[in-house]
Design a protein around this motif. Structure first.
Motif, PDB file in Angstrom:
ATOM      1  N   ALA A  87       0.819  -1.217   0.000  1.00  0.00           N
ATOM      2  CA  ALA A  87       0.000   0.000   0.000  1.00  0.00           C
ATOM      3  C   ALA A  87       0.850   1.263   0.000  1.00  0.00           C
ATOM      4  CB  ALA A  87      -0.920   0.007   1.216  1.00  0.00           C
ATOM      5  N   GLY A  88       2.165   1.110   0.178  1.00  0.00           N
ATOM      6  CA  GLY A  88       3.047   2.277   0.208  1.00  0.00           C
ATOM      7  C   GLY A  88       2.793   3.150   1.416  1.00  0.00           C
ATOM      8  N   SER A  89       2.964   2.587   2.602  1.00  0.00           N
ATOM      9  CA  SER A  89       2.651   3.325   3.829  1.00  0.00           C
ATOM     10  C   SER A  89       3.848   4.149   4.297  1.00  0.00           C
ATOM     11  CB  SER A  89       2.241   2.346   4.933  1.00  0.00           C
ATOM     12  OG  SER A  89       3.311   1.476   5.245  1.00  0.00           O
ATOM     13  N   THR A 112       7.163   2.290  -3.764  1.00  0.00           N
ATOM     14  CA  THR A 112       5.983   3.069  -3.364  1.00  0.00           C
ATOM     15  C   THR A 112       4.698   2.254  -3.395  1.00  0.00           C
ATOM     16  OG1 THR A 112       5.659   3.852  -5.640  1.00  0.00           O
ATOM     17  CG2 THR A 112       7.051   5.197  -4.188  1.00  0.00           C
ATOM     18  N   ARG A 114       1.285   0.736  -4.308  1.00  0.00           N
ATOM     19  CA  ARG A 114       0.169   1.302  -5.083  1.00  0.00           C
ATOM     20  C   ARG A 114      -0.130   2.745  -4.695  1.00  0.00           C
ATOM     21  NH1 ARG A 114      -1.407  -4.107  -4.092  1.00  0.00           N
ATOM     22  NH2 ARG A 114      -1.775  -5.314  -5.996  1.00  0.00           N
ATOM     23  N   ASN A 115       0.791   3.351  -3.949  1.00  0.00           N
ATOM     24  CA  ASN A 115       0.586   4.716  -3.480  1.00  0.00           C
ATOM     25  C   ASN A 115       1.099   5.707  -4.541  1.00  0.00           C
ATOM     26  OD1 ASN A 115       0.561   7.197  -2.130  1.00  0.00           O
ATOM     27  ND2 ASN A 115       1.073   6.272  -0.169  1.00  0.00           N
ATOM     28  N   HIS A 116       0.205   6.131  -5.426  1.00  0.00           N
ATOM     29  CA  HIS A 116       0.595   7.030  -6.518  1.00  0.00           C
ATOM     30  C   HIS A 116       0.974   8.414  -5.997  1.00  0.00           C
ATOM     31  CE1 HIS A 116      -0.738   3.954  -9.255  1.00  0.00           C
ATOM     32  NE2 HIS A 116      -1.962   3.978  -8.755  1.00  0.00           N
ATOM     33  N   ASP A 117       0.365   8.832  -4.900  1.00  0.00           N
ATOM     34  CA  ASP A 117       0.717  10.132  -4.317  1.00  0.00           C
ATOM     35  C   ASP A 117       2.152  10.127  -3.797  1.00  0.00           C
ATOM     36  OD1 ASP A 117      -1.763  11.214  -4.872  1.00  0.00           O
ATOM     37  OD2 ASP A 117      -2.611  10.666  -2.923  1.00  0.00           O
ATOM     38  N   MET A 118       2.568   9.000  -3.228  1.00  0.00           N
ATOM     39  CA  MET A 118       3.946   8.896  -2.741  1.00  0.00           C
ATOM     40  C   MET A 118       4.929   8.982  -3.907  1.00  0.00           C
ATOM     41  SD  MET A 118       5.879   5.812  -0.674  1.00  0.00           S
ATOM     42  CE  MET A 118       4.859   5.950   0.800  1.00  0.00           C
TER      43      MET A 118
END
Length: 226
Positions: A87-89, A112, A114-118
Motif C-alpha cells: 500500500a506504500g505506507s 511506493t 500502489r501509493n501514486h501520491d507517494m
C-alpha cells in the motif's frame, strides 16, 4: 461445521483475535511462539511451528551481481532498498534525506507500492537527485531484495520472512505498532535485524551495515540460523 478449519499466523506474535477462535490447528512462524500461544489459551497440541509459506522465487537468486544486472543497477554503487508494503505506507522523504547525508556512491530504491501520491511526492521532492529511484508497484520484489546491500522496511511478518530467506541485511522502521512491534522485537532480539526508532537511527544503522562487514555477516548468519 465438520470441515477442518486451520489458521496461519503471518506475524511473529499472537494477534489479538486468535485467542477468540476455536480452530482445528494453528500454523505459526516459529517454535518460540508456542509459549505465547499457550498463554492465550490455545492448546499445545493444536500449535504447529511450520514457518510462513513464501514464494519460491525468493530463493532463485544466489548471485547479487546477476540480480543487479537484470535491474540495471551499477556494480560500483551501494544499493539500498526502502519498502513500505504494497500500500506504500509511511513517508520515506525524511529517511531519504538522512541517507543522503552519508558519503559514497548510493542508489536508493524506494518502493511506493500502489501509493501514486507517494510516487509523485518523491519525484517532486528529489527532482534532479539521481540517487533516489522511486519504484512503482512490482511483482519483482525478490529481484530488488537480491540486488540490495541493505533493506529498510516496516516490520511486516511476510516481508521480514522474505528478507531473511533472501538473506539481506535488514533494518526495521515502525510505521504502525501492534503486531509489527512484535515482529521487530522477534527479529532484532535474535540479531536478524536492527530495530530503528526513527529515520535518523535507521539511516545510521543502514550505513553501519554497509561498512561493518563483521556486523553484517553476524546478522546474515542469524537469519540463516533462525
Amino acid at each position: 461445521c465438520t470441515i477442518p478449519c486451520y489458521g496461519l499466523l503471518t506475524d511473529y506474535t499472537c494477534i489479538p483475535f486468535v485467542q477468540e477462535s476455536r480452530l482445528d490447528g494453528y500454523f505459526v512462524p516459529h517454535s518460540d511462539m508456542e509459549i505465547e500461544m499457550e498463554g492465550k489459551g490455545i492448546p499445545k497440541d493444536l500449535i504447529h511451528a511450520t514457518g510462513i509459506p513464501i514464494s519460491r522465487k525468493f530463493i532463485r537468486y544466489k548471485d547479487k551481481a546477476a540480480a543487479r544486472q537484470n535491474l540495471g543497477i551499477p556494480k560500483d554503487h551501494l544499493f539500498l532498498l526502502i519498502m513500505g508494503g504494497g500500500a506504500g505506507s509511511g513517508n520515506p522523504v525524511p529517511l531519504c534525506r538522512e541517507l543522503l547525508k552519508y558519503p559514497g556512491r548510493w542508489q536508493i530504491g524506494v518502493m511506493t507500492g500502489r501509493n501514486h501520491d507517494m510516487m509523485k511526492m518523491l519525484k517532486r521532492q528529489f527532482s534532479g537527485e539521481r540517487a533516489i529511484i522511486p519504484i512503482p508497484y512490482t511483482d519483482g520484489v525478490d529481484s530488488y531484495m537480491a540486488a540490495a546491500d541493505v533493506l529498510i522496511t516496516k516490520p511486516g511478518g511476510l516481508t521480514s520472512t522474505e528478507a531473511a530467506v533472501v538473506n539481506i541485511p535488514l533494518v526495521h522502521l515502525l510505521n504502525y505498532k501492534a503486531c509489527e512491534t512484535g515482529n521487530a522485537e522477534f527479529f532484532s532480539s535474535r540479531g536478524m535485524s536492527v530495530w530503528a526508532k526513527d529515520e535518523k537511527e535507521a539511516a545510521a544503522a543502514a550505513w553501519k551495515l554497509t561498512v561493518n562487514r563483521e556486523e553484517r555477516e553476524r546478522m546474515l548468519a542469524a537469519q540463516r540460523h533462525f
